[in-house]
Design a protein around this motif. Structure first.
Motif, mmCIF file in Angstrom:
data_model
loop_
_atom_site.group_PDB
_atom_site.id
_atom_site.type_symbol
_atom_site.label_atom_id
_atom_site.label_comp_id
_atom_site.label_asym_id
_atom_site.label_seq_id
_atom_site.Cartn_x
_atom_site.Cartn_y
_atom_site.Cartn_z
ATOM 1 N N ILE A 1 -0.312 -12.346 3.255
ATOM 2 C CA ILE A 1 -1.366 -13.251 3.694
ATOM 3 C C ILE A 1 -1.621 -13.070 5.182
ATOM 4 C CG2 ILE A 1 -1.963 -15.703 3.966
ATOM 5 C CD1 ILE A 1 -0.340 -16.095 1.313
ATOM 6 N N LEU A 2 -0.572 -12.778 5.945
ATOM 7 C CA LEU A 2 -0.723 -12.445 7.355
ATOM 8 C C LEU A 2 -0.939 -10.947 7.484
ATOM 9 C CD1 LEU A 2 2.143 -14.605 8.921
ATOM 10 C CD2 LEU A 2 -0.240 -15.243 8.486
ATOM 11 N N GLY A 3 -2.046 -10.563 8.122
ATOM 12 C CA GLY A 3 -2.365 -9.147 8.250
ATOM 13 C C GLY A 3 -1.677 -8.482 9.419
ATOM 14 N N PRO A 4 -1.778 -7.156 9.522
ATOM 15 C CA PRO A 4 -1.075 -6.382 10.550
ATOM 16 C C PRO A 4 -1.404 -6.784 11.983
ATOM 17 C CG PRO A 4 -1.906 -4.947 8.823
ATOM 18 C CD PRO A 4 -2.483 -6.301 8.553
ATOM 19 N N LYS A 5 -2.563 -7.395 12.212
ATOM 20 C CA LYS A 5 -2.960 -7.776 13.568
ATOM 21 C C LYS A 5 -2.592 -9.217 13.902
ATOM 22 C CE LYS A 5 -5.415 -4.106 15.057
ATOM 23 N NZ LYS A 5 -5.271 -3.467 16.374
ATOM 24 N N VAL A 6 -1.889 -9.891 12.988
ATOM 25 C CA VAL A 6 -1.595 -11.318 13.153
ATOM 26 C C VAL A 6 -0.117 -11.523 13.456
ATOM 27 C CG1 VAL A 6 -1.682 -13.586 12.034
ATOM 28 C CG2 VAL A 6 -3.509 -11.931 11.630
ATOM 29 N N PHE A 7 0.179 -12.390 14.422
ATOM 30 C CA PHE A 7 1.560 -12.680 14.787
ATOM 31 C C PHE A 7 2.295 -13.298 13.591
ATOM 32 C CE2 PHE A 7 4.853 -15.568 16.415
ATOM 33 C CZ PHE A 7 5.564 -14.709 17.234
ATOM 34 N N GLY A 8 3.440 -12.704 13.229
ATOM 35 C CA GLY A 8 4.217 -13.166 12.085
ATOM 36 C C GLY A 8 4.208 -12.186 10.925
ATOM 37 N N TYR A 9 3.348 -11.169 11.002
ATOM 38 C CA TYR A 9 3.255 -10.155 9.937
ATOM 39 C C TYR A 9 4.495 -9.259 9.923
ATOM 40 C CZ TYR A 9 2.027 -5.523 8.106
ATOM 41 O OH TYR A 9 2.033 -4.315 7.448
ATOM 42 N N THR A 10 4.936 -8.884 8.730
ATOM 43 C CA THR A 10 5.996 -7.884 8.565
ATOM 44 C C THR A 10 5.558 -6.867 7.517
ATOM 45 O OG1 THR A 10 7.109 -9.184 6.842
ATOM 46 C CG2 THR A 10 7.821 -9.544 9.119
ATOM 47 N N GLU A 11 5.913 -5.626 7.718
ATOM 48 C CA GLU A 11 5.521 -4.569 6.785
ATOM 49 C C GLU A 11 6.065 -4.817 5.383
ATOM 50 O OE1 GLU A 11 6.337 -0.623 8.005
ATOM 51 O OE2 GLU A 11 5.302 -0.806 9.941
ATOM 52 N N GLU A 12 7.235 -5.441 5.303
ATOM 53 C CA GLU A 12 7.858 -5.677 3.993
ATOM 54 C C GLU A 12 6.974 -6.511 3.078
ATOM 55 O OE1 GLU A 12 10.820 -4.637 6.971
ATOM 56 O OE2 GLU A 12 9.303 -6.235 6.906
ATOM 57 N N ALA B 1 0.382 -18.752 -4.502
ATOM 58 C CA ALA B 1 -0.495 -19.804 -3.995
ATOM 59 C C ALA B 1 -1.864 -19.250 -3.623
ATOM 60 C CB ALA B 1 0.141 -20.469 -2.774
ATOM 61 N N ALA B 2 -1.894 -17.999 -3.181
ATOM 62 C CA ALA B 2 -3.133 -17.309 -2.847
ATOM 63 C C ALA B 2 -2.946 -15.825 -3.135
ATOM 64 C CB ALA B 2 -3.500 -17.528 -1.386
ATOM 65 N N ILE B 3 -4.000 -15.185 -3.589
ATOM 66 C CA ILE B 3 -3.948 -13.771 -3.950
ATOM 67 C C ILE B 3 -4.860 -13.016 -2.998
ATOM 68 C CG2 ILE B 3 -4.369 -12.092 -5.791
ATOM 69 C CD1 ILE B 3 -4.144 -14.634 -7.710
ATOM 70 N N VAL B 4 -4.270 -12.251 -2.101
ATOM 71 C CA VAL B 4 -5.054 -11.563 -1.075
ATOM 72 C C VAL B 4 -5.866 -10.431 -1.711
ATOM 73 C CG1 VAL B 4 -4.935 -10.161 1.019
ATOM 74 C CG2 VAL B 4 -3.459 -12.161 0.771
ATOM 75 N N GLY C 1 -9.111 -5.261 11.642
ATOM 76 C CA GLY C 1 -9.270 -6.591 12.206
ATOM 77 C C GLY C 1 -8.285 -7.611 11.659
ATOM 78 N N THR C 2 -8.485 -8.865 12.074
ATOM 79 C CA THR C 2 -7.608 -9.958 11.656
ATOM 80 C C THR C 2 -8.108 -10.750 10.448
ATOM 81 O OG1 THR C 2 -8.677 -11.518 13.186
ATOM 82 C CG2 THR C 2 -6.790 -10.265 14.024
ATOM 83 N N PRO C 3 -9.380 -10.670 10.034
ATOM 84 C CA PRO C 3 -9.831 -11.499 8.907
ATOM 85 C C PRO C 3 -9.111 -11.170 7.605
ATOM 86 C CG PRO C 3 -11.723 -10.685 10.155
ATOM 87 C CD PRO C 3 -10.513 -9.959 10.669
ATOM 88 N N VAL C 4 -8.914 -12.207 6.790
ATOM 89 C CA VAL C 4 -8.305 -12.036 5.468
ATOM 90 C C VAL C 4 -9.190 -12.729 4.441
ATOM 91 C CG1 VAL C 4 -6.849 -14.095 5.751
ATOM 92 C CG2 VAL C 4 -6.198 -12.326 4.095
ATOM 93 N N TYR C 5 -9.326 -12.115 3.281
ATOM 94 C CA TYR C 5 -10.134 -12.650 2.181
ATOM 95 C C TYR C 5 -9.217 -12.803 0.972
ATOM 96 C CZ TYR C 5 -14.004 -11.127 5.124
ATOM 97 O OH TYR C 5 -14.856 -10.963 6.187
ATOM 98 N N TYR C 6 -9.239 -13.986 0.365
ATOM 99 C CA TYR C 6 -8.270 -14.226 -0.700
ATOM 100 C C TYR C 6 -8.842 -15.105 -1.806
ATOM 101 C CZ TYR C 6 -7.504 -18.515 2.075
ATOM 102 O OH TYR C 6 -7.676 -19.673 2.779
ATOM 103 N N LEU C 7 -8.273 -14.911 -2.982
ATOM 104 C CA LEU C 7 -8.565 -15.747 -4.153
ATOM 105 C C LEU C 7 -7.519 -16.851 -4.189
ATOM 106 C CD1 LEU C 7 -9.931 -16.239 -6.993
ATOM 107 C CD2 LEU C 7 -8.220 -14.633 -7.908
ATOM 108 N N THR C 8 -7.957 -18.078 -4.367
ATOM 109 C CA THR C 8 -6.988 -19.167 -4.438
ATOM 110 C C THR C 8 -7.410 -20.189 -5.479
ATOM 111 O OG1 THR C 8 -5.642 -20.686 -3.125
ATOM 112 C CG2 THR C 8 -8.007 -20.659 -2.662
ATOM 113 N N PHE C 9 -6.541 -21.146 -5.686
ATOM 114 C CA PHE C 9 -6.708 -22.151 -6.731
ATOM 115 C C PHE C 9 -6.981 -23.515 -6.111
ATOM 116 C CE2 PHE C 9 -3.723 -18.882 -7.881
ATOM 117 C CZ PHE C 9 -4.056 -18.520 -9.174
#
Length: 518
Positions: free
Chosen positions: A325-336, A482-485, A278-286
């Motif tokens: 931060i952008l996952g595989p199902k999200v526009f703008g994601y790159t494998e790198e 800035a955020a830790i996925v 899916g597209t959801p992302v969960y992350y630790l941030t400050f």
């Protein structure tokens, strides 16, 4: 004479009982609703269970997945994303055209009415969008329409939207649940947070806060009458209890299944389990507004101390590991970007903590009282403690958590984003752009260089250029820690086998419009 008095006393007693029998609900216990729940033998209803209650039922004034699950059944958007092709398609809209880069002319479907009888037309669309973007409204997702300059009702079925600059993600923004169209008539006479009115397949009946929300089918639904008579959203704080209720048939539908319970759920004979990336992302941030968190070495020490691989292993296949931060199902994601973040290095973390005295002051780690958030908090607390940090976990219920995080009353926290629009710009702009600090930007992150990259991704309609700017913005955040996925979500559901036709979108949303019971 005594018989007459006796008759009068009995008659008075009957009248009193009759007057009192209208409601057995204590005053103030039930939030305002459209009426009593319709009778149901359970054969033609779906009962969904969530560990949290909705925050509210107005698309304009909410911004959380629990509320959205209810609202998606009541309200509709001009456009929607096809879950199979991930392409945007018209819903309440009929078609659109771009006379120039700043103009969007949208033709609307005809003959549609809101559930209160109000006509769906261009004026209703203008009302909904103008309210969402009005600063006085203080809408949590006003950022969706920030690029919009004017909304004009050309005629009953034509809306013209003028933007301040070329805005590539506009249709994606209009497909977001918080950009749903509301009834102007209802909004002017009642609180949609408690008594919603949309054009959707189900209409609101009642809400006993902390207990359940009841919907019934909209018999006048423009897209054809639905099969289900009734839908209930039950609040079951303990997921283990909810699973037991699924087993006994008291509940028919769960989603966002907890990893530690997945084998138990899959073992239930009467239950079907589905899983998809899916597209959801969960992350630790400050809380980036706090001085200690603005120290790059502090953020690097935290990032180096967190073993994301160890955490994902505990998800039993219900999470995807990636630094991006952008996952595989999200526009703008790159494998790198999958491996472009700060790697796990406990020795470096210990060194940075010791050299800088980062362990001298405790860290307030805020977490919502939902299973996956609590699991993340407990594991990260242990890993940070091992590195020399002092970490105190504070948990709170969902609505309070959202308000507390928005107010910046924490040191570090876990956040999530469903990526409803599946567009990277609509991940970065609301969550990390300076414009939204104190609102949807709960991380309080503000960086002019990052802002420019995000703005560039929004101000062009050329997909290849947008992808380039989004990839740069993604890498900028990874370099800045800035955020830790923690993980990218696998969308899950568990339904009683009698339920047919349910499809969960990659963003975790679902509609019951095409669902039936057999």
């Amino acid at each position: 004479m005594k018989k007459q008095w006796l008759f009068l006393l009995v008659l008075i007693g009957m009248l009193i009982l009759s007057a009192c029998s209208g409601s057995t609900i204590p005053e103030g216990e039930e939030t305002s609703g459209a009426g009593d729940a319709p009778a149901s033998d359970g054969a033609n209803e779906v009962v969904y269970a969530s560990t949290s209650d909705a925050v509210g039922l107005s698309p304009t004034m909410t911004n959380d997945s629990v509320s959205s699950n209810v609202m998606t059944q009541i309200y509709e958007n001009l456009f929607e994303r096809n879950p199979e092709t991930m392409e945007l398609e018209p819903k309440l809209a009929e078609s659109y055209e771009n006379p120039d880069d700043l103009t969007w002319v949208i033709k609307l479907k005809e003959g549609i009415k809101f559930q209160d009888g109000t006509d769906f037309n261009a004026e209703a669309v203008k009302y909904s969008f103008d309210k969402l973007r009005d600063p006085a409204t203080a809408a949590p997702r006003a950022s969706l329409l920030e690029p919009v300059d004017t909304v004009t009702a050309i005629d009953e079925t034509t809306v013209e939207i003028k933007t301040k600059y070329p805005y590539g993600p506009l249709l994606a923004a209009l497909s977001h649940s918080n950009a749903a169209i509301i009834s102007p008539t209802a909004d002017e006479k009642q609180d949609l947070m408690q008594n919603p009115v949309g054009t959707g397949p189900f209409k609101f009946v009642s809400w006993n806060q902390g207990d359940e929300i009841v919907l019934e089918k909209n018999p006048d639904y423009w897209n054809g009458e639905v099969a289900l008579d009734q839908v209930k959203f039950k609040v079951v704080p303990e997921i283990s209890t909810a699973i037991s209720m699924l087993q006994t048939g008291e509940v028919n539908f769960l989603d966002a299944l907890p990893p530690e319970q997945i084998s138990r759920i899959e073992g239930l004979e009467n239950v079907e389990v589905t899983k998809q990336e899916g597209t959801p992302v969960y992350y630790l941030t400050f809380n980036h507004s706090r001085e200690r968190n603005q120290n790059p070495d502090f953020r690097k020490a935290v990032a180096s101390a967190v073993d994301r691989d160890a955490f994902v292993e505990k998800l039993n296949g219900l999470g995807v590991r990636s630094d991006s931060i952008l996952g595989p199902k999200v526009f703008g994601y790159t494998e790198e970007a999958d491996n472009a973040g700060t790697p796990y290095d406990p020795e470096l973390a210990k060194q940075l903590v010791q050299e800088n005295g980062f362990g001298n002051e405790p860290i307030k780690l805020l977490a919502a009282n939902r299973d996956n958030f609590i699991l993340m908090a407990e594991i990260v607390q242990s890993q940070l403690t091992e590195a020399g940090f002092k970490v105190e976990i504070e948990t709170m219920e969902w609505a309070t958590f959202l308000d507390t995080a928005r107010g910046g009353e924490y040191d570090m926290t876990f956040l999530s984003w469903s990526n409803v629009t599946s567009d990277g710009s609509e991940m970065f702009y609301p969550n990390f752009h300076s414009d939204n600090v104190g609102n949807s930007n709960r991380a309080q992150y503000s960086n002019p260089e990052f802002d420019k990259l995000v703005e560039a991704s929004r101000t062009t309609i050329v997909p290849e250029e947008r992808e380039k700017f989004l990839a740069e913005a993604n890498q900028f955040m990874l370099d800045d820690n800035a955020a830790i996925v923690m993980y990218h979500g696998v969308v899950t559901s568990a339904t009683e086998k009698s339920i047919k036709g349910l499809k969960v979108d990659p963003n975790g949303q679902w509609s019951l419009a095409n669902v039936s019971r057999e």
